[in-house]
Enzyme design. Structure first.
Site, short mmCIF file in Angstrom:
data_model
loop_
_atom_site.label_atom_id
_atom_site.label_comp_id
_atom_site.label_asym_id
_atom_site.label_seq_id
_atom_site.Cartn_x
_atom_site.Cartn_y
_atom_site.Cartn_z
CE LYS A 225 -3.94 12.34 -9.83
NZ LYS A 225 -2.45 11.32 -9.87
CB SER B 60 -0.29 16.00 -12.40
OG SER B 60 -1.44 16.90 -11.83
CB SER B 61 -5.28 14.46 -13.53
OG SER B 61 -6.39 14.52 -13.91
CG ASN C 294 0.92 5.46 -12.55
OD1 ASN C 294 0.49 6.29 -13.17
ND2 ASN C 294 0.58 4.21 -12.25
CG ASP D 258 -1.79 1.28 1.42
OD1 ASP D 258 -1.76 2.07 0.49
OD2 ASP D 258 -2.68 1.18 2.29
CE1 TYR E 250 -7.24 11.30 -9.60
CE2 TYR E 250 -8.36 13.37 -11.19
CZ TYR E 250 -7.44 12.06 -11.02
OH TYR E 250 -6.62 11.46 -12.07
#
Length: 253
Positions: free
Chosen positions: A156, A138-139, A91, A64, A152
């Site tokens: 990010k 990231s995103s 990631n 984890d 989220y």
């Protein structure tokens, strides 16, 4: 183009599925040795066997990423297995989009601190490398408000800031740090596959937002990550590379 990855040693978190798996496979095709982790012991064992069958060196471990001691131990073991560490790819995400406190805590421990702890544990090995590179995933949700606004998207965004700070702080030690921000990425068993089956209206709406008419693939994201991690990108540091097929409209200066 020869990316110069042959003989380099990489650690990748979340390496059994989707973008992470594509990153591991691409690094290995380019000649790098890779240590990877994921939560599922079964998935790790299967991935390790499959990857080794290609003739490359791959070392999997189940853990984890939000467990600080387990993460630190994995990095130490990976460095021992590989003979050092040149590349770190953070990631893993909790993929928490709820507004509840538990989601915020999960995102902080997994997305944010998972990356921070991974980098800190690997830093002594990176400092000894002649081709050290950090890439955090990231995103596009980190730079635009979308349905993932909340934990989220917030973390990010924080990852981009953190990684750019690393680039400045570690440049003198020859360590590069960059971020890749994927757009919507479709693969079997992935989030968008689940949304397509469970919430087809959301999937249809998301698909319509992209002018290319499709979502990205894990391989397209991995190509960007592996390039930034490679010596071919030796003067690129402190950047956030958006790979989204023109999904987002914000101008990056």
């Amino acid at each position: 183009m020869d990316l110069g990855l042959k003989g380099l040693r990489a650690v990748v978190s979340g390496g059994t599925k989707g973008i992470g798996r594509a990153i591991v496979e691409t690094l290995m095709r380019e000649g790098a040795d890779v240590a990877f982790c994921a939560r599922s012991e079964k998935d790790v064992a299967a991935a390790e066997e499959n990857l080794r069958s290609t003739g490359g060196r791959a070392f999997g471990r189940s853990l984890d990423i939000a467990d600080p001691e387990a993460l630190k131990a994995w990095i130490a073991q990976a460095a021992s297995d590989l003979g050092g560490i040149d590349i770190v790819v953070a990631n893993v995400s909790a993929l928490a989009i709820g507004a509840d406190e538990t989601s915020w805590k999960q995102s902080f421990e997994t997305d944010m601190m998972g990356c921070v702890r991974m980098v800190e544990a690997a830093k002594p090995f990176l400092e000894a490398s002649k081709a050290a590179a950090i890439v955090s995933i990231s995103s596009v949700s980190g730079r635009e408000i979308d349905f993932a606004a909340g934990p989220y998207g917030a973390f990010k965004a924080a990852l981009i800031h953190y990684t750019q700070g690393l680039a400045y702080q570690l440049a003198g030690k020859g360590i590069r740090a960059n971020t890749v921000s994927p757009g919507n990425t479709y693969f079997e068993g992935g989030v968008w596959n689940q949304i397509k089956d469970g919430n087809p209206e959301l999937y249809k709406t998301a698909l319509a937002l992209n002018p290319t008419g499709r979502m990205g693939t894990p391989q397209e994201m991995a190509n960007a990550v592996v390039f930034l991690a490679s010596p071919a990108a030796s003067f690129i540091t402190g950047t956030n590379l958006v790979v989204d097929g023109a999904l987002t409209r914000g101008v990056q200066f």
